[in-house]
Design a protein around this motif. Structure first.
Motif, PDB file in Angstrom:
ATOM      1  N   MET A   1      -6.632 -14.580   0.461  1.00  0.00           N
ATOM      2  CA  MET A   1      -6.513 -13.449   1.371  1.00  0.00           C
ATOM      3  C   MET A   1      -7.391 -13.609   2.606  1.00  0.00           C
ATOM      4  O   MET A   1      -7.625 -12.632   3.304  1.00  0.00           O
ATOM      5  CB  MET A   1      -6.901 -12.162   0.644  1.00  0.00           C
ATOM      6  CG  MET A   1      -6.060 -11.840  -0.554  1.00  0.00           C
ATOM      7  SD  MET A   1      -4.476 -11.182  -0.121  1.00  0.00           S
ATOM      8  CE  MET A   1      -4.977  -9.626   0.529  1.00  0.00           C
TER       9      MET A   1
ATOM     10  N   ASP B   1       0.248  -7.968   0.893  1.00  0.00           N
ATOM     11  CA  ASP B   1      -0.782  -9.009   1.009  1.00  0.00           C
ATOM     12  C   ASP B   1      -1.337  -9.340  -0.370  1.00  0.00           C
ATOM     13  O   ASP B   1      -1.519 -10.501  -0.722  1.00  0.00           O
ATOM     14  CB  ASP B   1      -1.929  -8.551   1.918  1.00  0.00           C
ATOM     15  CG  ASP B   1      -1.483  -8.282   3.339  1.00  0.00           C
ATOM     16  OD1 ASP B   1      -0.668  -9.066   3.865  1.00  0.00           O
ATOM     17  OD2 ASP B   1      -1.948  -7.279   3.912  1.00  0.00           O
TER      18      ASP B   1
ATOM     19  N   GLY C   1      -8.666 -13.802   6.121  1.00  0.00           N
ATOM     20  CA  GLY C   1      -8.054 -13.322   7.351  1.00  0.00           C
ATOM     21  C   GLY C   1      -7.365 -11.978   7.208  1.00  0.00           C
ATOM     22  O   GLY C   1      -6.797 -11.473   8.168  1.00  0.00           O
ATOM     23  N   VAL C   2      -7.409 -11.390   6.026  1.00  0.00           N
ATOM     24  CA  VAL C   2      -6.811 -10.069   5.822  1.00  0.00           C
ATOM     25  C   VAL C   2      -7.935  -9.113   5.413  1.00  0.00           C
ATOM     26  O   VAL C   2      -8.247  -8.973   4.230  1.00  0.00           O
ATOM     27  CB  VAL C   2      -5.704 -10.088   4.735  1.00  0.00           C
ATOM     28  CG1 VAL C   2      -5.058  -8.714   4.614  1.00  0.00           C
ATOM     29  CG2 VAL C   2      -4.662 -11.139   5.044  1.00  0.00           C
TER      30      VAL C   2
ATOM     31  N   THR D   1      -6.863  -3.592   6.860  1.00  0.00           N
ATOM     32  CA  THR D   1      -5.435  -3.801   7.115  1.00  0.00           C
ATOM     33  C   THR D   1      -4.679  -4.293   5.878  1.00  0.00           C
ATOM     34  O   THR D   1      -3.470  -4.496   5.943  1.00  0.00           O
ATOM     35  CB  THR D   1      -5.222  -4.825   8.250  1.00  0.00           C
ATOM     36  OG1 THR D   1      -5.802  -6.066   7.875  1.00  0.00           O
ATOM     37  CG2 THR D   1      -5.829  -4.319   9.553  1.00  0.00           C
ATOM     38  N   MET D   2      -5.370  -4.466   4.766  1.00  0.00           N
ATOM     39  CA  MET D   2      -4.749  -5.020   3.561  1.00  0.00           C
ATOM     40  C   MET D   2      -3.696  -4.071   2.998  1.00  0.00           C
ATOM     41  O   MET D   2      -3.907  -2.874   2.899  1.00  0.00           O
ATOM     42  CB  MET D   2      -5.811  -5.301   2.504  1.00  0.00           C
ATOM     43  CG  MET D   2      -5.315  -6.130   1.330  1.00  0.00           C
ATOM     44  SD  MET D   2      -6.631  -6.460   0.111  1.00  0.00           S
ATOM     45  CE  MET D   2      -7.746  -7.490   1.049  1.00  0.00           C
ATOM     46  N   GLN D   3      -2.551  -4.650   2.629  1.00  0.00           N
ATOM     47  CA  GLN D   3      -1.430  -3.920   2.053  1.00  0.00           C
ATOM     48  C   GLN D   3      -1.116  -4.503   0.668  1.00  0.00           C
ATOM     49  O   GLN D   3      -1.581  -5.580   0.327  1.00  0.00           O
ATOM     50  CB  GLN D   3      -0.188  -4.082   2.947  1.00  0.00           C
ATOM     51  CG  GLN D   3      -0.367  -3.670   4.370  1.00  0.00           C
ATOM     52  CD  GLN D   3       0.005  -2.222   4.599  1.00  0.00           C
ATOM     53  OE1 GLN D   3       0.618  -1.589   3.736  1.00  0.00           O
ATOM     54  NE2 GLN D   3      -0.360  -1.691   5.737  1.00  0.00           N
TER      55      GLN D   3
ATOM     56  N   ASP E   1     -11.132 -11.191   1.153  1.00  0.00           N
ATOM     57  CA  ASP E   1     -11.168 -11.748   2.501  1.00  0.00           C
ATOM     58  C   ASP E   1     -12.491 -12.492   2.692  1.00  0.00           C
ATOM     59  O   ASP E   1     -13.458 -11.954   3.201  1.00  0.00           O
ATOM     60  CB  ASP E   1     -11.045 -10.632   3.542  1.00  0.00           C
ATOM     61  CG  ASP E   1     -11.195 -11.141   4.969  1.00  0.00           C
ATOM     62  OD1 ASP E   1     -10.834 -12.299   5.230  1.00  0.00           O
ATOM     63  OD2 ASP E   1     -11.672 -10.373   5.821  1.00  0.00           O
TER      64      ASP E   1
ATOM     65  N   SER F   1      -1.005   0.773   2.160  1.00  0.00           N
ATOM     66  CA  SER F   1      -2.318   0.298   2.571  1.00  0.00           C
ATOM     67  C   SER F   1      -3.311   0.536   1.431  1.00  0.00           C
ATOM     68  O   SER F   1      -3.275   1.571   0.769  1.00  0.00           O
ATOM     69  CB  SER F   1      -2.760   1.064   3.818  1.00  0.00           C
ATOM     70  OG  SER F   1      -4.140   0.988   4.017  1.00  0.00           O
TER      71      SER F   1
ATOM     72  N   ARG G   1       0.387 -11.792  -2.808  1.00  0.00           N
ATOM     73  CA  ARG G   1       0.242 -13.243  -2.625  1.00  0.00           C
ATOM     74  C   ARG G   1      -0.829 -13.825  -3.532  1.00  0.00           C
ATOM     75  O   ARG G   1      -0.938 -15.037  -3.670  1.00  0.00           O
ATOM     76  CB  ARG G   1      -0.104 -13.555  -1.166  1.00  0.00           C
ATOM     77  CG  ARG G   1       0.991 -13.202  -0.205  1.00  0.00           C
ATOM     78  CD  ARG G   1       0.733 -13.760   1.180  1.00  0.00           C
ATOM     79  NE  ARG G   1      -0.645 -13.845   1.577  1.00  0.00           N
ATOM     80  CZ  ARG G   1      -1.191 -13.145   2.569  1.00  0.00           C
ATOM     81  NH1 ARG G   1      -0.466 -12.299   3.259  1.00  0.00           N
ATOM     82  NH2 ARG G   1      -2.452 -13.307   2.880  1.00  0.00           N
TER      83      ARG G   1
END
Length: 188
Positions: free
Chosen positions: A47, A59, A49-50, A54-56, A38, A16, A62
């Motif tokens: 990104m 994610d 919606g992230v 909660t971003m990892q 986001d 995280s 990408r």
């Protein structure tokens, strides 16, 4: 703290972004910059919606490397923190259109890499030192019952500064309890 490994490895651990900050792997500035990925109203955001909560790393993989440099206030030092942690856990950025992995993120820094690695290692050490002072202040407050003003006299700061440091330390300890840092697979 950060080392460069030239071998390509498969990602084995996801972390995280908030955990990376809580464990002093990345700075608050870097976390704040990554939070800008986001942007639901931005059609170029990879990104959307992230949220940062909660971003990892998965994610973040990408994204393209170039996308990070479009973030407000993200300079080479922040990029180096992100690139080093991506390398540490075996993640790669990916081309937005083809989905193919990009070259290792640290390669972008070229001959400047040692300078930036040293800079982020020094900054991480300072964050850890400040956190240790915060833990001492918290212990003096909770276990010995000293007031903020009394603790402040010992450290040469105001009671308000002690209170703010104790609150920040409690927040970090809470994050660390909720978000453990995965072990470093490169060191294994």
């Amino acid at each position: 703290m950060f080392q460069v490994k030239s071998r390509l490895m498969e990602p084995t651990q996801d972390a995280s972004i908030l955990a990376l900050e809580a464990w002093h792997i990345i700075s608050s500035r870097t976390r704040n910059c990554l939070g800008q990925l986001d942007r639901p109203t931005d059609p170029t955001s990879t990104m959307a919606g992230v949220p940062i909560e909660t971003m990892q790393l998965s994610d973040l993989s990408r994204c393209e490397q170039r996308a990070l440099f479009r973030l407000p206030n993200l300079g080479f030092a922040c990029y180096c923190e992100v690139a080093a942690v991506m390398d540490r856990y075996g993640w790669r950025f990916h081309d937005r259109w083809t989905g193919k992995p990009e070259p290792p993120a640290l390669d972008l820094l070229g001959s400047l890499l040692p300078r930036y690695l040293e800079k982020i290692n020094q900054a991480a050490a300072k964050r850890s030192e400040r956190f240790a002072i915060g833990e001492t202040m918290l212990r003096l407050n909770d276990e010995e019952g000293l007031s903020g003003a009394e603790i402040g006299k010992r450290f040469g700061v105001t009671g308000a500064a002690v209170h703010a440091t104790i609150q920040k330390t409690r927040r970090i300890l809470d994050l660390r309890a909720r978000l453990p840092l995965p072990p470093n697979p490169v060191a294994s």
